[in-house]
Design a protein around this motif. Structure first.
Motif, PDB file in Angstrom:
ATOM      1  N   LEU A 107      69.556  75.652  21.742  1.00  0.00           N
ATOM      2  CA  LEU A 107      69.791  76.627  22.805  1.00  0.00           C
ATOM      3  C   LEU A 107      70.851  77.640  22.396  1.00  0.00           C
ATOM      4  O   LEU A 107      71.811  77.302  21.699  1.00  0.00           O
ATOM      5  N   PRO A 108      70.695  78.888  22.832  1.00  0.00           N
ATOM      6  CA  PRO A 108      71.706  79.908  22.524  1.00  0.00           C
ATOM      7  C   PRO A 108      73.059  79.545  23.124  1.00  0.00           C
ATOM      8  O   PRO A 108      73.146  79.106  24.275  1.00  0.00           O
ATOM      9  N   LEU A 150      66.907  62.992  23.250  1.00  0.00           N
ATOM     10  CA  LEU A 150      66.166  64.200  22.906  1.00  0.00           C
ATOM     11  C   LEU A 150      66.794  65.433  23.557  1.00  0.00           C
ATOM     12  O   LEU A 150      66.807  66.520  22.963  1.00  0.00           O
ATOM     13  N   ILE A 151      67.312  65.280  24.776  1.00  0.00           N
ATOM     14  CA  ILE A 151      68.004  66.409  25.418  1.00  0.00           C
ATOM     15  C   ILE A 151      69.192  66.838  24.582  1.00  0.00           C
ATOM     16  O   ILE A 151      69.425  68.034  24.348  1.00  0.00           O
ATOM     17  N   VAL A 152      69.967  65.858  24.116  1.00  0.00           N
ATOM     18  CA  VAL A 152      71.143  66.164  23.295  1.00  0.00           C
ATOM     19  C   VAL A 152      70.725  66.896  22.015  1.00  0.00           C
ATOM     20  O   VAL A 152      71.321  67.911  21.634  1.00  0.00           O
ATOM     21  N   LEU A 153      69.689  66.396  21.357  1.00  0.00           N
ATOM     22  CA  LEU A 153      69.254  67.001  20.093  1.00  0.00           C
ATOM     23  C   LEU A 153      68.630  68.383  20.320  1.00  0.00           C
ATOM     24  O   LEU A 153      68.948  69.339  19.606  1.00  0.00           O
ATOM     25  N   VAL A 177      65.527  70.948  29.058  1.00  0.00           N
ATOM     26  CA  VAL A 177      66.018  71.998  28.161  1.00  0.00           C
ATOM     27  C   VAL A 177      65.429  73.357  28.536  1.00  0.00           C
ATOM     28  O   VAL A 177      66.126  74.379  28.501  1.00  0.00           O
ATOM     29  N   LEU A 178      64.152  73.381  28.928  1.00  0.00           N
ATOM     30  CA  LEU A 178      63.545  74.641  29.358  1.00  0.00           C
ATOM     31  C   LEU A 178      64.187  75.148  30.648  1.00  0.00           C
ATOM     32  O   LEU A 178      64.284  76.355  30.871  1.00  0.00           O
ATOM     33  N   SER A 179      64.639  74.214  31.506  1.00  0.00           N
ATOM     34  CA  SER A 179      65.342  74.623  32.719  1.00  0.00           C
ATOM     35  C   SER A 179      66.614  75.380  32.350  1.00  0.00           C
ATOM     36  O   SER A 179      66.997  76.349  33.009  1.00  0.00           O
ATOM     37  N   CYS A 188      56.111  60.916  27.465  1.00  0.00           N
ATOM     38  CA  CYS A 188      56.913  60.911  28.689  1.00  0.00           C
ATOM     39  C   CYS A 188      58.331  61.408  28.388  1.00  0.00           C
ATOM     40  O   CYS A 188      58.873  62.266  29.108  1.00  0.00           O
ATOM     41  N   ALA A 189      58.929  60.883  27.331  1.00  0.00           N
ATOM     42  CA  ALA A 189      60.281  61.298  26.932  1.00  0.00           C
ATOM     43  C   ALA A 189      60.302  62.777  26.556  1.00  0.00           C
ATOM     44  O   ALA A 189      61.239  63.507  26.888  1.00  0.00           O
ATOM     45  N   LEU A 190      59.257  63.230  25.856  1.00  0.00           N
ATOM     46  CA  LEU A 190      59.183  64.630  25.446  1.00  0.00           C
ATOM     47  C   LEU A 190      59.028  65.550  26.661  1.00  0.00           C
ATOM     48  O   LEU A 190      59.615  66.628  26.721  1.00  0.00           O
ATOM     49  N   PHE A 191      58.249  65.102  27.643  1.00  0.00           N
ATOM     50  CA  PHE A 191      58.036  65.916  28.841  1.00  0.00           C
ATOM     51  C   PHE A 191      59.346  66.138  29.586  1.00  0.00           C
ATOM     52  O   PHE A 191      59.675  67.267  29.964  1.00  0.00           O
TER      53      PHE A 191
END
Length: 294
Positions: free
Chosen positions: A112-113, A104-107, A166-168, A157-160
């Motif tokens: 992201l800009p 999910l991080i990769v996707l 990604v928000l970081s 859990c995975a989404l969190f």
């Protein structure tokens, strides 16, 4: 700091997380939320030391409460959902669903800009997930009750955690010392859940050493170096490389005699190393970008 250096620093979090399982075993029979509270309290100490060494401790009062709320939701939310999922659903399957977070991080990073999502990133992450599946499903346990609810919690859990990472990246100007407050708040919230739902069990002398090691490494320093990696490094390569954690964790368990070597371990290693290599090649720009609209 260069992008490559930040990526390498971020990957040390994966190395530290590979020690999570063996150290957690050594803390038995401490219940999970008590353990979370204890280890994150130590992790808070790591953050205070980090702030003193880097001279950034004074910046904590300048950071928005919204940043603290989001960071705490990421750390505490991930652990609370993970523990709850494993109590309700078969642990192997729930763990595998929870381990969708690197993919999910990769996707999500493609949104992201300035980031380019390439085929190699996606294929590499999928190979890594297949490798993690071999390891996790190889330790399949007995089915529990409330499995579907447990699966749902594992997906959350995975989404969190992927959302937190990604928000970081999007809040790249927020200093890493902010993780200190995330850890402190997680420790307090975990202590509250423990007092409400668990019976306190204190560890043995060896267990205390394991608690200290967890708080210093996998549940302490790891979150600070991960913050540097996802903010300044190659977040797509880090996401794919994160699938090394279950393999390295299993190798550590094999090394200390707590788990036997298996063919699944060898196959998972090949898949994850291959996936990471594909992602690295994509990050180096040796592959065309994912086409718009498909």
């Amino acid at each position: 700091m260069t992008r490559r250096t930040a990526t390498l620093i971020g990957f040390t979090a994966v190395l530290l997380w590979s020690l999570l399982a063996v150290l957690t075993v050594a803390t038995a029979p401490v219940p999970p939320f008590q353990l979370t509270a204890m280890t994150f309290a130590v992790g808070t100490g790591v953050g205070l030391f980090w702030g003193l060494v880097t001279g950034t401790l004074g910046l904590l009062r300048l950071i928005s409460w919204r940043v603290y709320a989001a960071g705490t939701a990421g750390l505490f939310g991930y652990h609370a959902l993970y523990f709850s999922a494993l109590r309700l659903a078969p642990p192997a399957e729930a763990g595998l669903i929870a381990y969708l977070w690197p993919l999910l991080i990769v996707l999500f990073s493609g949104l992201l800009p300035g980031e380019v999502l390439r085929r190699g990133h996606v294929i590499g992450a999928m190979l890594g997930f297949a490798g993690a599946a071999l390891i996790i499903l190889g330790g399949r346990g007995e089915p529990g009750t409330g499995a579907f609810l447990g699966y749902g919690l594992a997906l959350m859990c995975a989404l969190f955690w992927s959302g937190y990472s990604v928000l970081s990246r999007r809040s790249g100007t927020v200093p890493t010392v902010s993780v200190t407050v995330f850890c402190a708040a997680t420790a307090v919230l975990s202590a509250g859940v423990h007092l409400l739902t668990e019976q306190t069990v204190w560890p043995s002398f060896t267990g205390w050493l394991a608690v200290l090691a967890l708080g210093l490494g996998p549940v302490g320093l790891a979150f600070f170096v991960w913050d540097i990696g996802v903010k300044r490094g190659d977040i797509q390569l880090l996401g794919t490389a994160s699938y090394a954690a279950p393999v390295l964790s299993t190798l550590v368990l094999v090394g200390v005699g707590l788990s036997p070597p298996t063919w699944a371990l060898g196959g998972a290693t090949v898949l994850i190393v291959g996936g990471a290599a594909l992602a690295a090649q994509a990050s180096a720009g040796k592959e065309v970008s994912w086409p718009k609209g498909g």
